[in-house]
Scaffold this active site. Sequence first.
Site, PDB file in Angstrom:
ATOM      1  N   THR A   1       0.832  -1.216   0.000  1.00  0.00           N
ATOM      2  CA  THR A   1       0.000   0.000   0.000  1.00  0.00           C
ATOM      3  C   THR A   1       0.863   1.261   0.000  1.00  0.00           C
ATOM      4  OG1 THR A   1      -0.272  -0.212   2.392  1.00  0.00           O
ATOM      5  CG2 THR A   1      -2.090  -0.994   1.027  1.00  0.00           C
TER       6      THR A   1
ATOM      7  N   HIS B   1      -1.189 -16.282  -6.152  1.00  0.00           N
ATOM      8  CA  HIS B   1      -2.317 -15.755  -6.919  1.00  0.00           C
ATOM      9  C   HIS B   1      -1.874 -15.179  -8.263  1.00  0.00           C
ATOM     10  CE1 HIS B   1      -4.583 -15.298  -2.836  1.00  0.00           C
ATOM     11  NE2 HIS B   1      -4.589 -16.528  -3.281  1.00  0.00           N
TER      12      HIS B   1
HETATM   13  P1  NAD Z   1      -6.260  -7.630   2.014  1.00  0.00           P
HETATM   14  O1  NAD Z   1      -6.622  -6.389   1.288  1.00  0.00           O
HETATM   15  O2  NAD Z   1      -7.324  -8.597   2.341  1.00  0.00           O
HETATM   16  O3  NAD Z   1      -5.529  -7.273   3.400  1.00  0.00           O
HETATM   17  C1  NAD Z   1      -4.485  -6.378   3.484  1.00  0.00           C
HETATM   18  C2  NAD Z   1      -4.211  -6.162   4.964  1.00  0.00           C
HETATM   19  O4  NAD Z   1      -3.065  -5.315   5.063  1.00  0.00           O
HETATM   20  C3  NAD Z   1      -5.360  -5.481   5.714  1.00  0.00           C
HETATM   21  O5  NAD Z   1      -5.653  -6.214   6.891  1.00  0.00           O
HETATM   22  C4  NAD Z   1      -4.813  -4.078   6.046  1.00  0.00           C
HETATM   23  O6  NAD Z   1      -5.248  -3.613   7.294  1.00  0.00           O
HETATM   24  C5  NAD Z   1      -3.320  -4.312   6.053  1.00  0.00           C
HETATM   25  N1  NAD Z   1      -2.509  -3.144   5.657  1.00  0.00           N
HETATM   26  C6  NAD Z   1      -2.676  -2.357   4.581  1.00  0.00           C
HETATM   27  N2  NAD Z   1      -1.675  -1.457   4.501  1.00  0.00           N
HETATM   28  C7  NAD Z   1      -0.875  -1.663   5.581  1.00  0.00           C
HETATM   29  C8  NAD Z   1       0.294  -1.048   6.064  1.00  0.00           C
HETATM   30  N3  NAD Z   1       0.889  -0.043   5.414  1.00  0.00           N
HETATM   31  N4  NAD Z   1       0.851  -1.514   7.216  1.00  0.00           N
HETATM   32  C9  NAD Z   1       0.263  -2.552   7.900  1.00  0.00           C
HETATM   33  N5  NAD Z   1      -0.843  -3.177   7.483  1.00  0.00           N
HETATM   34  C10 NAD Z   1      -1.412  -2.750   6.332  1.00  0.00           C
HETATM   35  O7  NAD Z   1      -5.116  -8.295   1.172  1.00  0.00           O
HETATM   36  P2  NAD Z   1      -4.629  -9.802   1.121  1.00  0.00           P
HETATM   37  O8  NAD Z   1      -4.737 -10.455   2.447  1.00  0.00           O
HETATM   38  O9  NAD Z   1      -3.348  -9.775   0.412  1.00  0.00           O
HETATM   39  O10 NAD Z   1      -5.683 -10.580   0.218  1.00  0.00           O
HETATM   40  C11 NAD Z   1      -6.408 -10.081  -0.827  1.00  0.00           C
HETATM   41  C12 NAD Z   1      -6.037 -10.576  -2.206  1.00  0.00           C
HETATM   42  O11 NAD Z   1      -5.909  -9.416  -2.957  1.00  0.00           O
HETATM   43  C13 NAD Z   1      -4.751 -11.288  -2.392  1.00  0.00           C
HETATM   44  O12 NAD Z   1      -5.060 -12.556  -2.761  1.00  0.00           O
HETATM   45  C14 NAD Z   1      -4.027 -10.595  -3.553  1.00  0.00           C
HETATM   46  O13 NAD Z   1      -3.939 -11.503  -4.605  1.00  0.00           O
HETATM   47  C15 NAD Z   1      -4.916  -9.488  -3.979  1.00  0.00           C
HETATM   48  N6  NAD Z   1      -4.361  -8.128  -4.045  1.00  0.00           N
HETATM   49  C16 NAD Z   1      -3.062  -7.920  -4.371  1.00  0.00           C
HETATM   50  C17 NAD Z   1      -2.557  -6.635  -4.427  1.00  0.00           C
HETATM   51  C18 NAD Z   1      -1.115  -6.454  -4.797  1.00  0.00           C
HETATM   52  O14 NAD Z   1      -0.570  -7.287  -5.504  1.00  0.00           O
HETATM   53  N7  NAD Z   1      -0.463  -5.393  -4.328  1.00  0.00           N
HETATM   54  C19 NAD Z   1      -3.387  -5.547  -4.146  1.00  0.00           C
HETATM   55  C20 NAD Z   1      -4.737  -5.785  -3.832  1.00  0.00           C
HETATM   56  C21 NAD Z   1      -5.218  -7.084  -3.777  1.00  0.00           C
END
Ligand code: NAD
Length: 253
Positions: free
Chosen positions: A33, A126
């Site tokens: 993020t 994924h």
């Molecule tokens: P999720 O969105 O379900 O969870 C992300 C978690 O990270 C949340 O609990 C949030 O509170 C926490 N978070 C966010 N920013 C943070 C930070 N700076 N510091 C600490 N904590 C932080 O994501 P997930 O568990 O990876 O699962 C969702 C699916 O989404 C995955 O399977 C993935 O394939 C896909 N996805 C991938 C991306 C990417 O590649 N960057 C982005 C979005 C979704």
Amino acid sequence: MIRSHAQGGVDRLGEMIAAAKIIVPFTGAGISTETGIPDFRSPGGLWTRNQPIHFDEFVASQDARDEAWRRRFAMQETFAAAHPGRGHRALASLYRAGKIPAVITQNIDNLHQDSGFAADHVIELHGNTTYARCIGCGQRYELDWVQQRFAQHKAAPDCPACDEPVKTATVSFGQAMPEAEMQRATELAQHCDLFLAIGSSLVVWPAAGFPLMAKRAGARLVIINREPTDQDDVADLVIHDDIGEVLGPFIRN
Ligand code: NAD
């Protein structure tokens, strides 16, 4: 289990990293993020805007494929502009130091590879959204090719070789998990002494089973996430804080 915020947690994590011989990180959208790529479930995350398109729908409907590709192109500037964040760079430092054999990731953004991990040492559960594949024959296509075809025909393209749809090389809901990656992730989880679950809400299964698997196999489990997860109670250390802040001190250039 120790729940910790800020410095106490970072110090404890440092001791655990120093004591460990084999560390396996498992990363989710939260590690990315700070690079500008939103996660799914946080406020403002991707799911607050769009419900995911299931695999069956993608296969069955040209409209669904068009919509899936329109969404992907809308994210292209964000993905293209993202560079590895502090979390990625800290893990790459531990990889270079020989402490991390490979990273297991739910992410599809290629940022672990960009941070210095060999592609073979990034276990993508994924898939990867930075390129595409034919869902029939598996032929790889670059996104530029898809975009040009889409613009030309005003529709998501099929594979010229076998006529099946072309999709980002990701694993959608309803699509089978990649067997080889699941197998390698299982072996890594079962043969490490420290498992780090970083930036995952731990609600997407079967991926979310790996921290528990590592713990049951005898590893110590650390969860770093700004929100609580369902697995906090089984972890040895839980740090509810920003990933960049927690892992930044472990970056070595
Ligand atoms: P999720 O969105 O379900 O969870 C992300 C978690 O990270 C949340 O609990 C949030 O509170 C926490 N978070 C966010 N920013 C943070 C930070 N700076 N510091 C600490 N904590 C932080 O994501 P997930 O568990 O990876 O699962 C969702 C699916 O989404 C995955 O399977 C993935 O394939 C896909 N996805 C991938 C991306 C990417 O590649 N960057 C982005 C979005 C979704």
